[in-house]
Structure formats: structure tokens, C-alpha cells
Design a protein around this motif. Structure first.
Motif, short mmCIF file in Angstrom:
data_model
loop_
_atom_site.label_atom_id
_atom_site.label_comp_id
_atom_site.label_asym_id
_atom_site.label_seq_id
_atom_site.Cartn_x
_atom_site.Cartn_y
_atom_site.Cartn_z
N ALA A 167 3.45 -10.48 -4.74
CA ALA A 167 4.11 -11.98 -4.55
C ALA A 167 2.80 -12.82 -4.24
N PRO A 168 2.75 -14.18 -4.25
CA PRO A 168 1.53 -14.95 -3.67
C PRO A 168 1.80 -15.15 -2.37
N PHE A 169 0.91 -15.22 -1.23
CA PHE A 169 1.20 -15.04 0.11
C PHE A 169 1.45 -16.22 0.45
N GLY A 211 -4.80 -5.69 -1.15
CA GLY A 211 -6.22 -5.22 -1.88
C GLY A 211 -6.05 -3.91 -1.96
N ALA A 212 -7.12 -3.15 -1.65
CA ALA A 212 -7.28 -1.61 -1.43
C ALA A 212 -6.44 -0.89 -0.27
N GLY A 213 -5.83 -1.96 0.50
CA GLY A 213 -4.98 -1.37 1.79
C GLY A 213 -5.91 -0.86 2.83
N GLY A 214 -7.16 -1.36 3.09
CA GLY A 214 -7.98 -0.95 4.08
C GLY A 214 -7.67 -1.56 5.63
N TYR A 215 -6.96 -2.72 5.54
CA TYR A 215 -6.38 -3.30 6.84
C TYR A 215 -4.96 -2.63 7.14
N GLU A 258 -2.98 -22.14 -1.89
CA GLU A 258 -2.36 -20.81 -1.27
C GLU A 258 -2.74 -20.63 0.07
N MET A 284 -6.08 -13.51 -10.59
CA MET A 284 -5.44 -12.19 -9.84
C MET A 284 -4.15 -11.98 -10.21
N ASP A 344 -7.15 -11.75 4.28
CA ASP A 344 -8.49 -11.60 4.05
C ASP A 344 -8.70 -11.93 2.66
N THR A 374 -2.71 -9.93 2.22
CA THR A 374 -3.83 -9.61 1.16
C THR A 374 -3.94 -7.93 1.06
N ASP A 401 0.56 -8.64 -2.14
CA ASP A 401 -0.73 -8.93 -3.06
C ASP A 401 -0.28 -9.50 -4.40
N ARG A 402 -0.90 -10.36 -4.85
CA ARG A 402 -0.39 -11.14 -6.15
C ARG A 402 -0.68 -10.27 -7.27
N GLN A 431 -11.29 -5.71 -8.22
CA GLN A 431 -11.23 -7.14 -9.16
C GLN A 431 -12.68 -7.42 -9.57
N GLY A 438 -9.70 -14.18 -0.79
CA GLY A 438 -10.90 -13.63 -1.99
C GLY A 438 -10.50 -12.57 -2.76
#
Ligand SMILES: C[S@@+](CC[C@H](N)C(=O)[O-])C[C@H]1O[C@@H](n2cnc3c(N)ncnc32)[C@H](O)[C@@H]1O
Length: 343
Positions: free
Chosen positions: A88-90, A44-48, A223, A133, A106, A42, A63-64, A113, A108
Motif C-alpha cells: 500500500a502507499p504509506f 524496503g529490504a526490511g532492515g528497520y 505521500e 515504485m 525511511d 517503508t 511498501d508500495r 530499486q 526514497g
């Protein structure tokens, strides 16, 4: 009662940038090292992902959402080959990489979004009733305007734990004939008008319906279940799984998966060989939740829960959805139609 993002999304204003939730705890559970490969399912904003890259490990980030992927291209270009971002979907994470030392999810929606009214996730600002998404497939408007009242009631009741699921579904069915629902505020207002709002209600009366539609449109539970099976197939012995969820339905799926996979039944003289089951994961601690400081800095973290497990050497088991005890939901298809690409 289901706690979750649904409440957070609409009751609390959030920052425009996504603040990573339980980051220190996730890193501890993943313990990435130079030379390892970690799948961030996931992005997202690439935090992890940024924090994992800083440890020296390589990352395959999925990320989808095409917007999240586009925003990650610069980071990928600067990573000197350490980061690959994949739209892609995870649930397909084991198709994106041969093996991994860690998998993190992570679950949600991201703040980007939610905060973009045109994505249609929130009724705090008016937008199209979309919620996809992946920006493709069945939208929330498609569901609301074409599913039978009985199916809508099951979606609202199970995925939103909405007490008035049947009443709201019947109201939608009778209104949409003349005047289909196309906008988030229109649906939220219609629900509020129909069921009313008691002064003691902390959340808007449409919150649970919006949460249910989002989970359904994105097949969030399916998912997650498939991604856990995929992680089991892709993780090396000793590989770490870390999953952050935001409401009880998702947390239950992760908890049941880890309990099932940590359960071991070994053969004895009295037991047929076929009943032997080796543990494929070892549980790594219980559910971890954010402390008060994190919640006050980032109210969206307040219903987060991290669960972690460590892969053993045993071969992956067959993925069986029965372990989750999920009720059957309506098929995610327009009545009488097939999804794009289906026959
Ligand atoms: C909560 S955000 C992740 C934030 C990220 N950990 C960070 O620190 O920036 C969740 C992201 O996962 C993506 N996502 C949710 N479900 C997905 C799925 N089934 N497959 C791929 N991506 C998914 C969403 O599009 C969103 O960008």
C-alpha cells in the motif's frame, strides 16, 4: 542547493543489498518494546523491521513496491504473527492499523530499486524510462512524452532545482514528436548533448531531471505530507514518530510539520476559544545526520537526516497542506486522460 538521493544515485556505486541508514538512531527514537505495535511505512529490504522485531514489538510493514512485499513474505511467515506486510502507499498507514506506538518512515528508493536497470530509476545502466515504485500508474516515459514543456519545466525546476529546466523541457518537447523517449540512457544522453557538461561538474547533467521525474511520478512529497497527517491520527499518546529523509524538500516538509504540531496556542481571557490550538507532538531533538564512519561504509547515507517527535494526548488536527508552503505542481495525469480507475 538541494542535496539528495539524486546525486547519490548516479554519482556513487552502491551495494546490491540495501544497508539500513541511521539504524541505531532510528531505534533510539522509536524505542520499541515487547507488546507494542510499530508501523514501518517503508519496509524496503526490511532492515528497520528486523531490528524492531528483535526488540519484541510487533510490526505492520508497508511498501508500495510489490517486489519488496514479495521478498518480505518469508520474514512474515517466520515471525510467529509478529509481522504483517502490506502492499500500500504509506499515505494510507492509518487504514492499515487501528493505533500504533511508533511510526517510522525511511523516504526514497531502495538500493534494490536503483540497482535494477529494468526499474528505470538510474541512467548508470540502460533501462525503460519507468521509475514507478508501485509498478503501476503514470511512468516517467508518460510524463516526458506527453506533458507540455511548461509543465516539464516546473517539474524539473522545483523538484530537481535544475537551472536549465526550461531549455531541457523545450528540447524534450521538440525531439519527442518524431522520436519519443523510452529508455533512461536515451534521455540522459539527450540532456547531456543539449546542455553540455563542464569538466568541474561532479554530477551528470541529467541527475536533477531524473530526481525530479522520480519524485513527480511517485508523488513523493504529497505521500510524505499525507503520511505525517496519518501518523498523527494513528499514534497513541506517547507514541513516537521517526522520519529519515534524503533531500532538502522532504526534510523541510518534516521539519515544518513538527514545528506546526509542536506549536501551542492556549486560550486566555482575551482570546476566543476557537483560536486555541493544542500541541499534538513534542519535538524530540533536532535533525540527526550520519557520522563519518556510516558515510564511508555506506555513501548513500550521506544526505540522510532523521527527525523525531512524540505524540501528545491532544486530538489530531485537520490535515492542511498550506503548512508546507509547497508550490502547485502539474496534475499527475496524462493530458486529456484520467488515471486508471478514475472517471
Ligand atoms: C529507502 S527504502 C527503505 C529501506 C528500509 N528502511 C530498510 O531498512 O530496508 C524505501 C522503501 O520505501 C518504499 N516507498 C517509498 N515511498 C513509498 C510510499 N509512498 N508508500 C509506500 N512505500 C513507499 C520504496 O518502495 C522502498 O522500498
Amino acid at each position: 542547493m538541494m542535496a539528495g538521493h539524486g546525486d547519490d544515485l548516479h554519482a556513487v556505486g552502491g551495494p546490491a543489498r540495501h544497508i539500513p541508514v541511521l539504524l541505531a538512531e532510528v531505534l533510539k527514537a522509536l524505542s520499541p518494546k515487547a507488546g507494542e505495535v510499530i508501523v514501518d511505512g517503508t519496509f524496503g529490504a526490511g532492515g528497520y523491521t528486523r531490528a524492531i522485531l528483535a526488540s519484541g514489538a510487533a510490526v505492520v510493514a508497508i511498501d508500495r513496491d510489490p517486489d519488496a512485499i514479495a521478498a518480505g513474505r518469508d520474514l512474515e511467515a517466520q515471525s510467529e504473527g509478529k509481522l504483517r506486510v502490506v502492499q500500500a502507499p504509506f499515505s494510507t498507514l492509518d487504514e492499515q492499523v487501528e493505533s500504533a506506538d511508533g511510526v517510522v518512515l525511511d523516504i526514497g528508493v531502495s538500493s534494490m530499486q536503483i540497482d535494477q536497470a529494468e526499474r528505470g530509476f538510474s541512467f548508470r545502466a540502460d533501462g525503460p524510462l519507468d521509475m514507478r515504485m508501485a509498478q503501476a500508474g503514470l511512468s516517467a516515459a508518460d510524463v516526458v512524452n506527453s506533458f507540455k514543456a511548461g509543465d516539464l519545466a516546473r517539474i524539473f525546476g522545483f523538484l530537481g532545482e535544475e537551472r536549465h529546466a526550461g531549455r531541457i523541457a523545450r528540447m524534450i518537447e521538440s525531439r519527442r514528436e518524431k522520436n519519443p523517449f523510452e529508455r533512461t540512457l536515451d534521455l540522459a544522453d539527450a540532456i547531456e548533448t543539449h546542455i553540455g557538461r563542464a569538466p568541474k561538474d561532479k554530477i551528470h547533467p541529467a541527475t536533477r531531471v531524473f530526481q525530479a521525474l522520480r519524485i513527480f511520478v511517485n508523488d513523493e512529497l504529497g505521500e510524505l505530507a499525507k503520511a505525517l497527517f496519518a501518523a498523527e491520527r494513528v499514534l497513541k499518546p506517547g507514541g513516537r514518530l521517526a522520519v529519515v529523509t534524503f533531500h532538502s524538500l522532504e526534510d523541510r516538509i518534516v521539519k515544518r510539520f513538527i514545528a506546526d504540531r509542536a506549536d501551542q496556542v492556549t486560550g486566555s481571557r482575551h482570546m476566543p476559544e476557537a483560536q486555541t490550538r493544542l500541541a499534538t507532538f513534542r519535538k524530540a531533538g533536532g535533525g540527526v545526520t550520519p557520522d563519518d564512519a556510516e558515510i564511508s561504509a555506506n555513501p548513500r547515507a550521506r544526505s540522510a537526516r532523521l527527525r523525531a517527535a512524540i505524540r501528545t494526548e491532544a486530538p489530531a488536527r485537520a490535515g492542511d497542506f498550506a503548512i508546507f508552503g509547497l508550490p502547485k505542481l502539474p496534475s499527475p495525469k496524462l493530458p486529456g486522460a484520467n488515471r486508471p480507475g478514475e472517471r
